[in-house]
Design an enzyme around this catalytic site. Structure first.
Site, PDB file in Angstrom:
ATOM      1  N   GLU A   1      -9.202  24.359 -11.273  1.00  0.00           N
ATOM      2  CA  GLU A   1      -8.415  24.324 -12.532  1.00  0.00           C
ATOM      3  C   GLU A   1      -8.933  23.249 -13.458  1.00  0.00           C
TER       4      GLU A   1
ATOM      5  N   ARG B   1       0.836  -1.220   0.000  1.00  0.00           N
ATOM      6  CA  ARG B   1       0.000   0.000   0.000  1.00  0.00           C
ATOM      7  C   ARG B   1       0.858   1.252   0.000  1.00  0.00           C
TER       8      ARG B   1
HETATM    9  C1  LIG Z   1      -3.279  25.916  -3.514  1.00  0.00           C
HETATM   10  C2  LIG Z   1      -2.190  25.079  -4.119  1.00  0.00           C
HETATM   11  C3  LIG Z   1      -1.994  25.406  -5.565  1.00  0.00           C
HETATM   12  C4  LIG Z   1      -0.959  24.523  -6.206  1.00  0.00           C
HETATM   13  C5  LIG Z   1      -0.573  25.060  -7.539  1.00  0.00           C
HETATM   14  C6  LIG Z   1       0.653  25.829  -7.382  1.00  0.00           C
HETATM   15  C7  LIG Z   1       0.836  26.914  -8.082  1.00  0.00           C
HETATM   16  C8  LIG Z   1      -0.151  27.399  -9.058  1.00  0.00           C
HETATM   17  C9  LIG Z   1      -0.149  28.817  -9.048  1.00  0.00           C
HETATM   18  C10 LIG Z   1      -1.242  29.504  -8.730  1.00  0.00           C
HETATM   19  C11 LIG Z   1      -2.582  28.971  -8.530  1.00  0.00           C
HETATM   20  C12 LIG Z   1      -2.943  29.008  -7.132  1.00  0.00           C
HETATM   21  C13 LIG Z   1      -3.876  28.273  -6.655  1.00  0.00           C
HETATM   22  C14 LIG Z   1      -4.628  27.285  -7.499  1.00  0.00           C
HETATM   23  C15 LIG Z   1      -5.768  26.800  -6.698  1.00  0.00           C
HETATM   24  C16 LIG Z   1      -7.010  27.279  -6.878  1.00  0.00           C
HETATM   25  C17 LIG Z   1      -7.370  28.292  -7.918  1.00  0.00           C
HETATM   26  C18 LIG Z   1      -8.418  27.759  -8.826  1.00  0.00           C
HETATM   27  C19 LIG Z   1      -8.733  28.446  -9.934  1.00  0.00           C
HETATM   28  C20 LIG Z   1      -9.722  27.939 -10.847  1.00  0.00           C
HETATM   29  O1  LIG Z   1     -10.338  26.920 -10.648  1.00  0.00           O
HETATM   30  S1  LIG Z   1      -9.880  28.891 -12.252  1.00  0.00           S
HETATM   31  C21 LIG Z   1     -11.207  28.165 -13.134  1.00  0.00           C
HETATM   32  C22 LIG Z   1     -10.834  26.822 -13.687  1.00  0.00           C
HETATM   33  N1  LIG Z   1     -11.846  26.404 -14.596  1.00  0.00           N
HETATM   34  C23 LIG Z   1     -11.635  25.466 -15.517  1.00  0.00           C
HETATM   35  O2  LIG Z   1     -10.607  24.809 -15.570  1.00  0.00           O
HETATM   36  C24 LIG Z   1     -12.750  25.262 -16.508  1.00  0.00           C
HETATM   37  C25 LIG Z   1     -12.622  23.952 -17.245  1.00  0.00           C
HETATM   38  N2  LIG Z   1     -13.238  24.068 -18.551  1.00  0.00           N
HETATM   39  C26 LIG Z   1     -12.480  24.371 -19.675  1.00  0.00           C
HETATM   40  O3  LIG Z   1     -11.267  24.510 -19.634  1.00  0.00           O
HETATM   41  C27 LIG Z   1     -13.237  24.466 -20.979  1.00  0.00           C
HETATM   42  O4  LIG Z   1     -14.584  24.779 -20.716  1.00  0.00           O
HETATM   43  C28 LIG Z   1     -13.184  23.137 -21.791  1.00  0.00           C
HETATM   44  C29 LIG Z   1     -13.650  21.985 -20.940  1.00  0.00           C
HETATM   45  C30 LIG Z   1     -11.777  22.936 -22.261  1.00  0.00           C
HETATM   46  C31 LIG Z   1     -14.118  23.248 -22.975  1.00  0.00           C
HETATM   47  O5  LIG Z   1     -13.841  24.452 -23.604  1.00  0.00           O
HETATM   48  P1  LIG Z   1     -14.588  24.831 -24.978  1.00  0.00           P
HETATM   49  O6  LIG Z   1     -14.215  26.216 -25.352  1.00  0.00           O
HETATM   50  O7  LIG Z   1     -16.015  24.466 -24.871  1.00  0.00           O
HETATM   51  O8  LIG Z   1     -13.799  23.910 -25.990  1.00  0.00           O
HETATM   52  P2  LIG Z   1     -14.200  22.561 -26.687  1.00  0.00           P
HETATM   53  O9  LIG Z   1     -15.361  22.813 -27.567  1.00  0.00           O
HETATM   54  O10 LIG Z   1     -14.256  21.453 -25.695  1.00  0.00           O
HETATM   55  O11 LIG Z   1     -12.873  22.361 -27.562  1.00  0.00           O
HETATM   56  C32 LIG Z   1     -12.668  23.236 -28.668  1.00  0.00           C
HETATM   57  C33 LIG Z   1     -11.214  23.070 -29.088  1.00  0.00           C
HETATM   58  O12 LIG Z   1     -10.412  23.837 -28.177  1.00  0.00           O
HETATM   59  C34 LIG Z   1      -9.397  23.018 -27.651  1.00  0.00           C
HETATM   60  N3  LIG Z   1      -9.074  23.507 -26.317  1.00  0.00           N
HETATM   61  C35 LIG Z   1      -9.897  23.562 -25.252  1.00  0.00           C
HETATM   62  N4  LIG Z   1      -9.258  24.093 -24.201  1.00  0.00           N
HETATM   63  C36 LIG Z   1      -8.016  24.396 -24.624  1.00  0.00           C
HETATM   64  C37 LIG Z   1      -6.873  24.957 -23.982  1.00  0.00           C
HETATM   65  N5  LIG Z   1      -6.898  25.305 -22.674  1.00  0.00           N
HETATM   66  N6  LIG Z   1      -5.742  25.121 -24.696  1.00  0.00           N
HETATM   67  C38 LIG Z   1      -5.716  24.748 -26.007  1.00  0.00           C
HETATM   68  N7  LIG Z   1      -6.758  24.177 -26.693  1.00  0.00           N
HETATM   69  C39 LIG Z   1      -7.890  24.025 -25.982  1.00  0.00           C
HETATM   70  C40 LIG Z   1      -9.978  21.646 -27.641  1.00  0.00           C
HETATM   71  O13 LIG Z   1      -8.972  20.667 -27.546  1.00  0.00           O
HETATM   72  C41 LIG Z   1     -10.701  21.643 -28.962  1.00  0.00           C
HETATM   73  O14 LIG Z   1      -9.766  21.452 -29.967  1.00  0.00           O
HETATM   74  P3  LIG Z   1     -10.187  20.592 -31.267  1.00  0.00           P
HETATM   75  O15 LIG Z   1      -8.948  20.588 -32.094  1.00  0.00           O
HETATM   76  O16 LIG Z   1     -10.579  19.244 -30.764  1.00  0.00           O
HETATM   77  O17 LIG Z   1     -11.351  21.346 -31.867  1.00  0.00           O
HETATM   78  C1  LIG Z   2     -11.201  25.351  -3.556  1.00  0.00           C
HETATM   79  C2  LIG Z   2     -11.646  25.904  -4.878  1.00  0.00           C
HETATM   80  C3  LIG Z   2     -11.060  27.047  -5.362  1.00  0.00           C
HETATM   81  C4  LIG Z   2     -11.491  27.599  -6.573  1.00  0.00           C
HETATM   82  N1  LIG Z   2     -10.929  28.770  -7.015  1.00  0.00           N
HETATM   83  C5  LIG Z   2     -11.385  29.330  -8.164  1.00  0.00           C
HETATM   84  C6  LIG Z   2     -10.857  30.574  -8.620  1.00  0.00           C
HETATM   85  O1  LIG Z   2      -9.978  31.164  -7.988  1.00  0.00           O
HETATM   86  N2  LIG Z   2     -11.347  31.118  -9.764  1.00  0.00           N
HETATM   87  C7  LIG Z   2     -12.338  30.501 -10.494  1.00  0.00           C
HETATM   88  O2  LIG Z   2     -12.744  31.034 -11.516  1.00  0.00           O
HETATM   89  N3  LIG Z   2     -12.849  29.293 -10.082  1.00  0.00           N
HETATM   90  C8  LIG Z   2     -12.401  28.721  -8.947  1.00  0.00           C
HETATM   91  N4  LIG Z   2     -12.918  27.520  -8.525  1.00  0.00           N
HETATM   92  C9  LIG Z   2     -14.020  26.895  -9.279  1.00  0.00           C
HETATM   93  C10 LIG Z   2     -13.566  25.683 -10.047  1.00  0.00           C
HETATM   94  O3  LIG Z   2     -12.774  26.066 -11.125  1.00  0.00           O
HETATM   95  C11 LIG Z   2     -14.800  24.907 -10.537  1.00  0.00           C
HETATM   96  O4  LIG Z   2     -15.479  24.431  -9.404  1.00  0.00           O
HETATM   97  C12 LIG Z   2     -14.367  23.751 -11.427  1.00  0.00           C
HETATM   98  O5  LIG Z   2     -13.948  24.261 -12.681  1.00  0.00           O
HETATM   99  C13 LIG Z   2     -15.477  22.721 -11.632  1.00  0.00           C
HETATM  100  O6  LIG Z   2     -16.588  23.316 -12.228  1.00  0.00           O
HETATM  101  P1  LIG Z   2     -18.030  23.156 -11.536  1.00  0.00           P
HETATM  102  O7  LIG Z   2     -17.935  23.530 -10.126  1.00  0.00           O
HETATM  103  O8  LIG Z   2     -18.997  23.853 -12.426  1.00  0.00           O
HETATM  104  O9  LIG Z   2     -18.303  21.592 -11.595  1.00  0.00           O
HETATM  105  P2  LIG Z   2     -19.295  20.829 -12.621  1.00  0.00           P
HETATM  106  O10 LIG Z   2     -18.776  20.958 -13.994  1.00  0.00           O
HETATM  107  O11 LIG Z   2     -20.683  21.230 -12.335  1.00  0.00           O
HETATM  108  O12 LIG Z   2     -19.013  19.319 -12.159  1.00  0.00           O
HETATM  109  C14 LIG Z   2     -19.974  18.568 -11.438  1.00  0.00           C
HETATM  110  C15 LIG Z   2     -19.979  17.142 -11.970  1.00  0.00           C
HETATM  111  O13 LIG Z   2     -20.410  17.176 -13.332  1.00  0.00           O
HETATM  112  C16 LIG Z   2     -19.522  16.441 -14.144  1.00  0.00           C
HETATM  113  N5  LIG Z   2     -19.498  16.997 -15.499  1.00  0.00           N
HETATM  114  C17 LIG Z   2     -19.567  18.296 -15.847  1.00  0.00           C
HETATM  115  N6  LIG Z   2     -19.528  18.433 -17.184  1.00  0.00           N
HETATM  116  C18 LIG Z   2     -19.422  17.193 -17.696  1.00  0.00           C
HETATM  117  C19 LIG Z   2     -19.325  16.655 -19.017  1.00  0.00           C
HETATM  118  N7  LIG Z   2     -19.328  17.438 -20.100  1.00  0.00           N
HETATM  119  N8  LIG Z   2     -19.206  15.317 -19.153  1.00  0.00           N
HETATM  120  C20 LIG Z   2     -19.171  14.520 -18.067  1.00  0.00           C
HETATM  121  N9  LIG Z   2     -19.283  14.953 -16.800  1.00  0.00           N
HETATM  122  C21 LIG Z   2     -19.396  16.273 -16.619  1.00  0.00           C
HETATM  123  C22 LIG Z   2     -18.177  16.589 -13.446  1.00  0.00           C
HETATM  124  O14 LIG Z   2     -17.288  15.524 -13.817  1.00  0.00           O
HETATM  125  C23 LIG Z   2     -18.569  16.513 -11.975  1.00  0.00           C
HETATM  126  O15 LIG Z   2     -18.646  15.167 -11.586  1.00  0.00           O
HETATM  127  C24 LIG Z   2     -12.508  26.956  -7.308  1.00  0.00           C
HETATM  128  C25 LIG Z   2     -13.084  25.787  -6.826  1.00  0.00           C
HETATM  129  C26 LIG Z   2     -12.673  25.256  -5.611  1.00  0.00           C
HETATM  130  C27 LIG Z   2     -13.312  24.000  -5.096  1.00  0.00           C
END
Ligand SMILES: CCCCC/C=C\C/C=C\C/C=C\C/C=C\C/C=C/C(=O)SCCNC(=O)CCNC(=O)[C@H](O)C(C)(C)COP(=O)(O)OP(=O)(O)OC[C@H]1O[C@@H](n2cnc3c(N)ncnc32)[C@H](O)[C@@H]1OP(=O)(O)O
Ligand SMILES: Cc1cc2nc3c(=O)[nH]c(=O)nc-3n(C[C@H](O)[C@H](O)[C@H](O)COP(=O)(O)OP(=O)(O)OC[C@H]3O[C@@H](n4cnc5c(N)ncnc54)[C@H](O)[C@@H]3O)c2cc1C
Length: 620
Positions: free
Chosen positions: A424, A333
């Site tokens: 992310e 494990r």
């Molecule tokens: C605390 C510890 C941290 C550890 C890390 C240490 C350091 C990091 C430093 C700082 C960060 C600090 C802390 C981090 C912690 C928390 C912060 C959190 C922040 C957030 O959560 S920010 C919000 C995050 N949200 C997401 O990630 C959203 C996810 N969804 C998407 O990315 C997009 O919606 C999608 C799922 C990719 C779909 O996009 P969409 O436009 O609809 O595209 P598609 O139709 O699916 O695809 C079209 C086409 O585009 C290509 N594609 C999509 N995305 C990308 C990309 N990013 N780059 C390049 N190409 C992309 C895709 O492949 C398709 O291509 P085709 O050729 O197939 O057409």
């Molecule tokens: C601690 C924390 C810090 C964050 N910080 C930031 C920040 O600084 N800035 C910011 O902008 N955001 C931030 N976020 C938000 C984060 O980026 C989103 O929560 C994340 O991108 C997931 O999106 P959602 O919450 O809409 O989940 P959803 O997409 O609603 O996911 C819910 C469920 O649906 C499923 N699902 C969704 N779409 C599909 C699909 N197409 N096919 C199959 N399954 C699917 C997922 O797999 C999951 O099981 C933070 C979140 C957390 C928890």
């Protein structure tokens, strides 16, 4: 023998140069020296203490976090720390805090998506922390689906301004770290609308709070979203909610590096992929992979120390009971988790190179590797964070009852770490992005376009679909080329099978939806192949130090063969290995565990050297 004496004894027994291994772990001698120096700085400063974190109220925890962040900034200035040292110091403070997002997302977004003038205007203020920024993309109604975001940015040609508005409840920005209390500005992702036309999601810099009294500006409603998972943990971060009521900003506050709006209100899409608007997420995903190896190593350190010190059962004639690390179940494990920490470390080093490479290519308008970088960052972020979250929980269980004590460090580590599977990018959503990339690659195999880079093996899929692994004895599984071919064959066959099954659907989108689970599994197989191949490439490098490379070879085999054992069904179903060869792999794994054991505490204990000062709450 006292626990600490035992540790000293274990270190002395090490069959390898622990000092050199520290440098392998850090990536370079310079990186190790910076880490060690900054770790000692943090550990010796009482302001950065962490042992009280889980006993504080949310309000006191947040005040404590602000105090630490201010003290960290003061120390960075006083000591004139470099960017790398400052980043290390923020990392070792080890508490989610608004500066993570200011430095980790707000600034990189301006650098990656702002034009020259915007970088010159905003970055100096951000670097001096005269403004504090957050990354406000996710909304109450949409997180994964970025194209579904509802916040609007409507251009007003009369005044040369954008009007930022939250048209619905679900358009409220929800989750951004640093938003709830601290940030003065936000990078807002909103639907760009000019002359009634919707141009999709773009980034806008919006001031939220006054720089004089920190109160929200007119039209801004902002606050904290409340307590999160567990006490302490991520509650040191002010994740917030934000709504706009027709807030006006200047046109030049739209990040114009990827696309522009002219004074006349004309939308101009540069000849760059629209997905560059997603660039900051790609940047953070690659950082998160390296972070996974750090979090995993902490958990494994704790569980190994416990396993080396804890004795249970097995006493003969009044002699000492058995160390639990000697139980095969404890080894099976724990040791794969130790090996995973190294595997993620090395693939994280490679991913940092890949990201740097694509950044340089983008500057030369070379977008050729962008799809692969997206697939690699998305897939590795997903696989390493899921594995690490599961591993921290496994380490808790490996420590028996003590693992459930806050003072073990594991509950807090788990509670802080697990959102990495969501932020992310939700890990399943990201795997489906990898699957999309794999299916596109398979569909192009007949076109003469040769797959390259991490997908190059797909160009040999005809061979891989026929190959049979040459394993007759357990030790044959110690050959890197044998392991690599097995992982390639598994990944190729899973992708090709999915592609074939997709062809049974008239509508590709419907097929993708129906086969999503299989596609996600094929994505995992592809990503695990990348991790295995990068570990092999690491072992092909010159690795100094007595016995260091030998230890890493053992860890590589433990990592790869434990994965093969866990996913044996995939490997056997792909025809590349037989059940008997699978059994030989498991036999070899058992033999490896006995080898890892004699050096294991030393391997881990040197990591303790680096981290134990940081796990001040670890009390055993
Ligand atoms: C605390 C510890 C941290 C550890 C890390 C240490 C350091 C990091 C430093 C700082 C960060 C600090 C802390 C981090 C912690 C928390 C912060 C959190 C922040 C957030 O959560 S920010 C919000 C995050 N949200 C997401 O990630 C959203 C996810 N969804 C998407 O990315 C997009 O919606 C999608 C799922 C990719 C779909 O996009 P969409 O436009 O609809 O595209 P598609 O139709 O699916 O695809 C079209 C086409 O585009 C290509 N594609 C999509 N995305 C990308 C990309 N990013 N780059 C390049 N190409 C992309 C895709 O492949 C398709 O291509 P085709 O050729 O197939 O057409
Ligand atoms: C601690 C924390 C810090 C964050 N910080 C930031 C920040 O600084 N800035 C910011 O902008 N955001 C931030 N976020 C938000 C984060 O980026 C989103 O929560 C994340 O991108 C997931 O999106 P959602 O919450 O809409 O989940 P959803 O997409 O609603 O996911 C819910 C469920 O649906 C499923 N699902 C969704 N779409 C599909 C699909 N197409 N096919 C199959 N399954 C699917 C997922 O797999 C999951 O099981 C933070 C979140 C957390 C928890």
């Amino acid at each position: 023998m006292e626990a600490l004496d035992y540790h000293a004894e274990e270190r002395r027994k090490a069959e390898f140069d622990v000092e050199e291994m520290k440098i392998v772990w850090a990536g370079s001698r310079q990186a190790y020296e910076i880490s060690d120096r900054v770790a000692r700085l943090v550990a010796s400063d009482p302001v950065f203490r962490k042992d009280n974190r889980t006993m504080l109220s949310r309000k006191d925890l947040f005040k404590d976090t602000l105090r630490k962040a201010a003290h960290a900034w003061k120390r960075i200035i006083e000591l004139r720390l470099s960017e790398e040292e400052a980043s290390k110091l923020r990392f070792f403070v080890d508490q989610p805090v608004f500066t993570d997002l200011h430095w980790g997302m707000f600034i990189p977004a301006i650098k990656g998506q702002g034009n020259e003038e915007q970088q010159q205007k905003w970055l100096p203020m951000a670097y001096k922390m005269q403004i504090i920024g957050c990354y406000a993309q996710t909304e109450l109604g949409h997180g994964s689906n970025v194209q579904g975001l509802e916040t609007t940015a409507t251009f007003d040609p009369e005044t040369d301004e954008f009007v930022i508005h939250s048209p619905t409840l679900t358009s409220s920005k929800w989750w951004p770290g640093g938003l709830g209390k601290v940030s003065t500005h936000a990078l807002i992702y909103a639907r760009l609308i000019t002359d009634g036309q919707d141009h999709g999601v773009h980034g806008f810099i919006v001031q939220l709070r006054s720089l004089d009294d920190h109160l929200p500006l007119p039209g801004i409603t902002v606050g904290d979203i409340g307590m999160k998972f567990g006490s302490g943990a991520y509650n040191s971060m002010d994740n917030g909610v934000l709504r706009f009521d027709h807030v006006r900003i200047l046109r030049d506050q739209m990040l114009m590096g990827v696309s522009q709006v002219t004074r006349e209100g004309k939308f101009m899409q540069s000849d760059v992929p629209r997905q560059l608007v997603y660039g900051t997420m790609v940047y953070v995903r690659q950082k998160i992979v390296a972070d996974a190896s750090c979090a995993l190593s902490r958990a494994v350190c704790i569980a190994t120390r416990y396993s080396v010190v804890r004795r249970q059962f097995g006493s003969h004639n009044g002699g000492p009971e058995t160390q639990v690390i000697d139980y095969k179940t404890q080894q099976s494990r724990l040791f794969p988790l130790l090996a995973s920490a190294y595997a993620f470390r090395f693939v994280g080093e490679w991913l940092k190179w890949l990201y740097t490479d694509v950044t340089q290519r983008l500057q030369a308008s070379d977008f050729s590797t962008l799809p692969e970088v997206h697939a690699c960052t998305a897939g590795l972020k997903s696989v390493t964070t899921s594995a690490t979250a599961d591993a921290i929980e496994e380490c808790r269980k490996l420590c028996g009852g003590h693992g459930y004590l806050s003072s073990s460090g594991l509950p807090e580590l788990f509670a802080v770490y697990v959102p990495a599977c969501t932020y992310e990018g939700d890990n399943v959503v990201l795997l489906l992005q990898v699957a999309r990339f794999l299916m596109k690659t398979v569909s192009q195999l007949g076109s003469g376009k040769k797959p390259v880079g991490t997908i190059a093996y797909m160009g040999r899929s005809e061979h891989l679909l026929q190959c049979r692994c040459e394993v007759e004895r357990a030790e044959d599984w110690l050959k890197p080329n044998v392991i690599l071919e097995a992982f390639e064959a598994r990944a190729a066959r899973m992708s090709v099978t999915c592609a074939k099954n997709l062809n049974n659907f008239a509508n590709q989108e419907e097929g993708f939806a129906q086969l999503a689970t299989d596609l996600a599994e094929a994505a995992v197989a592809h990503v695990q192949l990348i991790i295995v191949s990068k570990f092999i490439e690491k072992l092909q490098q010159d690795i100094p130090g007595k016995g260091v490379k030998r230890q890493l070879e053992i860890l590589f085999n433990v990592y790869a063969l434990s994965l093969l054992h866990k996913h044996l069904g995939d490997f056997v179903a792909s025809g590349c290995i037989t059940p008997k060869q699978g059994a030989l792999a498991n036999e070899q794994l058992r033999l490896l565990y006995s080898q890892v054991h004699f050096d294991n505490p030393s391997l881990l204990l040197y990591m303790v050297l680096l981290l134990e000062r940081l796990l001040q709450s670890t009390s055993f």
